[in-house]
Design a protein around this motif. Structure first.
Motif, mmCIF file in Angstrom:
data_model
loop_
_atom_site.group_PDB
_atom_site.id
_atom_site.type_symbol
_atom_site.label_atom_id
_atom_site.label_comp_id
_atom_site.label_asym_id
_atom_site.label_seq_id
_atom_site.Cartn_x
_atom_site.Cartn_y
_atom_site.Cartn_z
ATOM 1 N N UNK A 129 0.949 -1.229 0.060
ATOM 2 C CA UNK A 129 -0.166 0.065 0.031
ATOM 3 C C UNK A 129 0.854 1.201 0.022
ATOM 4 N N UNK A 130 1.946 1.167 0.593
ATOM 5 C CA UNK A 130 2.893 2.311 0.576
ATOM 6 C C UNK A 130 3.991 2.446 -0.744
ATOM 7 N N UNK A 131 3.961 1.292 -1.479
ATOM 8 C CA UNK A 131 4.777 1.374 -2.477
ATOM 9 C C UNK A 131 6.097 0.635 -2.046
ATOM 10 N N UNK A 132 6.380 0.093 -1.006
ATOM 11 C CA UNK A 132 7.641 -0.409 -0.458
ATOM 12 C C UNK A 132 7.769 -2.023 -1.047
ATOM 13 N N UNK A 133 7.683 -1.868 -2.279
ATOM 14 C CA UNK A 133 7.864 -3.216 -2.892
ATOM 15 C C UNK A 133 8.654 -3.229 -4.008
ATOM 16 N N UNK A 134 9.493 -4.174 -4.610
ATOM 17 C CA UNK A 134 10.433 -4.266 -5.654
ATOM 18 C C UNK A 134 9.289 -4.804 -6.789
ATOM 19 N N UNK A 135 10.007 -5.183 -8.027
ATOM 20 C CA UNK A 135 9.300 -5.485 -9.295
ATOM 21 C C UNK A 135 8.605 -6.817 -8.934
ATOM 22 N N UNK A 136 8.966 -7.701 -8.038
ATOM 23 C CA UNK A 136 8.475 -8.919 -7.583
ATOM 24 C C UNK A 136 7.326 -8.990 -6.640
ATOM 25 N N UNK A 137 7.037 -7.716 -6.191
ATOM 26 C CA UNK A 137 6.195 -7.566 -4.991
ATOM 27 C C UNK A 137 6.815 -7.597 -3.728
ATOM 28 N N UNK A 138 8.186 -7.723 -3.535
ATOM 29 C CA UNK A 138 8.660 -7.948 -2.337
ATOM 30 C C UNK A 138 8.936 -6.829 -1.484
ATOM 31 N N UNK A 139 8.837 -6.532 -0.390
ATOM 32 C CA UNK A 139 9.204 -5.518 0.122
ATOM 33 C C UNK A 139 10.750 -5.581 0.685
ATOM 34 N N UNK A 140 11.347 -4.552 0.993
ATOM 35 C CA UNK A 140 12.837 -4.370 1.349
ATOM 36 C C UNK A 140 12.853 -4.989 3.022
ATOM 37 N N UNK A 141 14.059 -5.655 3.009
ATOM 38 C CA UNK A 141 14.366 -6.052 4.495
ATOM 39 C C UNK A 141 15.069 -4.989 5.020
ATOM 40 N N UNK A 142 14.720 -4.763 6.396
ATOM 41 C CA UNK A 142 15.291 -3.510 7.246
ATOM 42 C C UNK A 142 16.535 -3.476 7.529
ATOM 43 N N UNK A 143 17.452 -2.679 7.341
ATOM 44 C CA UNK A 143 18.772 -2.624 7.796
ATOM 45 C C UNK A 143 19.148 -2.790 9.220
ATOM 46 N N UNK A 144 20.022 -3.793 9.521
ATOM 47 C CA UNK A 144 20.389 -4.012 10.987
ATOM 48 C C UNK A 144 21.534 -3.531 11.492
ATOM 49 N N UNK A 145 21.612 -2.778 12.489
ATOM 50 C CA UNK A 145 22.737 -2.521 13.297
ATOM 51 C C UNK A 145 22.848 -3.269 14.513
ATOM 52 N N UNK A 146 23.611 -4.120 14.755
ATOM 53 C CA UNK A 146 23.594 -5.196 15.601
ATOM 54 C C UNK A 146 21.926 -5.546 15.841
#
Length: 401
Positions: free
Chosen positions: A158-175
């Motif tokens: 709904x927020x457009x947070x997906x790539x061409x395959x419909x997958x959302x990005x994984x969050x960046x982790x700092x520890x």
């Protein structure tokens, strides 16, 4: 003269904002050194992790910032990575002294927490939540959004947070900290961001109560939202495990109930509000979705009937009025001046534009802000923005002499 130029370059570079942490590089101790040799600025920065997804953007903006200083004709940028000890110091500083795994949205927090719930599925709750979050961010508020509808997560799309395959990005982790992706000024987290990349985007999450509780708890403790004005939680429909978990973890949260006009939806919607009240949460309003729309010829189409939203508000007002005498000062501050009443905040009409925006990942409040549905959602945003959590009657962390 060279010292003054170095100081100017350092100031310009230090003012660049990390796009994930939303803080200046100088505040994050990411600027390691600046030397000026003639008209050449040698800049050294350290990113938080190897493979930082924002590395290219940070490098570009740092280079541009250094080059913008009068007297600098060339920028030599070197990029390193923080050591484990430096990352630990950074995460401790970001937590503001809180221990790891400590939830920052307790009853003394100035972040207003609003759980958006419904009695049944299919009433457009997630679409309304996503648009409401974007509308609040557009008003200058710092907004976070948790997609707690684990089995039916839809916020990333709904927020457009997906790539061409419909997958959302994984969050960046700092520890042990997770940085939520940002769209339209909204920091959002969803279980869809953690599904294995070798699974299809349509993979299902088949979890029972303990896993659901742990997921919601981790979203609240391990995701670094920073200082928020408001945190929205897109709840799953009904009164199941997640509703109980959120009630236990956030008993001070406000609740917004979404229904459609028909009796089959409105009768069930009352139950979700009653469960919230039983856990100590306060129902602050009702939003009626899929209400009557005006057709081009001026006639009205009430496909799902009428009156459901007003009926839910009236039923919940009766309950809230009976319980208002026991409300604490903090709850009254969050709910507004009339804590014993549950208003119908908006009646959102059926809208092709609202549906299009959801499918395209461009919320209607951005794509077509004059659409009748967008106008009604803006009314809800105005109502929520009008009553932030304040300091009145709250304990402050100092003792007067």
């Amino acid at each position: 003269m060279t010292g003054d130029l170095s100081a100017a370059v350092r100031a310009a570079v230090g003012a660049v904002t990390d796009p994930e942490l939303r803080r200046p590089l100088a505040e994050l101790d990411m600027v390691r050194g600046v030397e000026v040799d003639g008209a050449v600025a040698h800049v050294h920065i350290a990113l938080t992790i190897v493979g930082c997804p924002a590395a290219d953007r940070i490098s570009r903006e740092v280079t541009d910032a250094a080059a913008s200083v009068p007297g600098i004709d060339e920028v030599d940028l070197s990029v390193g990575v923080m050591t484990p000890a430096e990352r630990q110091a950074l995460t401790e500083r970001l937590r503001g002294g809180r221990a790891a795994r400590q939830m920052p949205f307790g009853p003394d927090s100035l972040t207003r927490v609003v759980a958006v719930t419904s009695g049944k599925g299919g009433v457009g709750k997630s679409t309304l939540t996503a648009n409401l979050a974007v509308a609040l961010a557009a008003r200058g508020l710092a907004v976070g959004l948790i997609d707690a509808d684990v089995h039916g997560f839809s916020i990333p799309a709904l927020l457009g947070l997906t790539d061409d395959d419909g997958r959302p990005p994984a969050p960046t982790r700092i520890d042990d900290l997770m940085l939520p992706p940002v769209a339209y000024g909204v920091k959002a987290i969803s279980i869809g961001m953690f599904l294995p990349r070798d699974q299809p985007a349509s993979a299902a999450v088949a979890w029972r109560g303990p896993m659901l509780h742990r997921t919601v708890s981790q979203f609240l403790t391990d995701v670094f939202f920073g200082d928020l004005d408001i945190l929205l939680i897109d709840m799953p429909p009904g009164t199941g495990d997640v509703a109980i978990s959120v009630g236990q973890l956030l008993p001070h949260a406000d609740v917004l109930v979404v229904t459609t006009p028909q009796t089959a939806a409105s009768d069930v919607a009352v139950r979700s509000g009653l469960v919230a009240a039983q856990t100590g949460q306060r129902v602050i309003g009702v939003v009626e979705n899929m209400a009557a729309m005006t057709l081009p010829d001026g006639t009205t189409l009430d496909l799902f009937g009428s009156g459901g939203g007003a009926a839910v508000a009236a039923a919940l007002s009766a309950t809230a009025g009976a319980d208002a005498g026991g409300a604490d000062a903090a709850g009254a501050d969050a709910a507004g001046p009339d804590a014993g009443s549950v208003p119908l905040l908006a009646s959102v009409p059926l809208s092709p534009a609202l549906r299009r925006g959801g499918d395209a990942g461009v919320p209607v409040v951005v794509a077509e802000p004059t659409d009748p549905a967008a106008v009604q959602i803006a009314r809800v945003a105005d109502a929520l923005a009008m009553h932030p959590r304040g300091l009145a009657r709250r304990p402050l962390p100092f003792t007067p002499r």
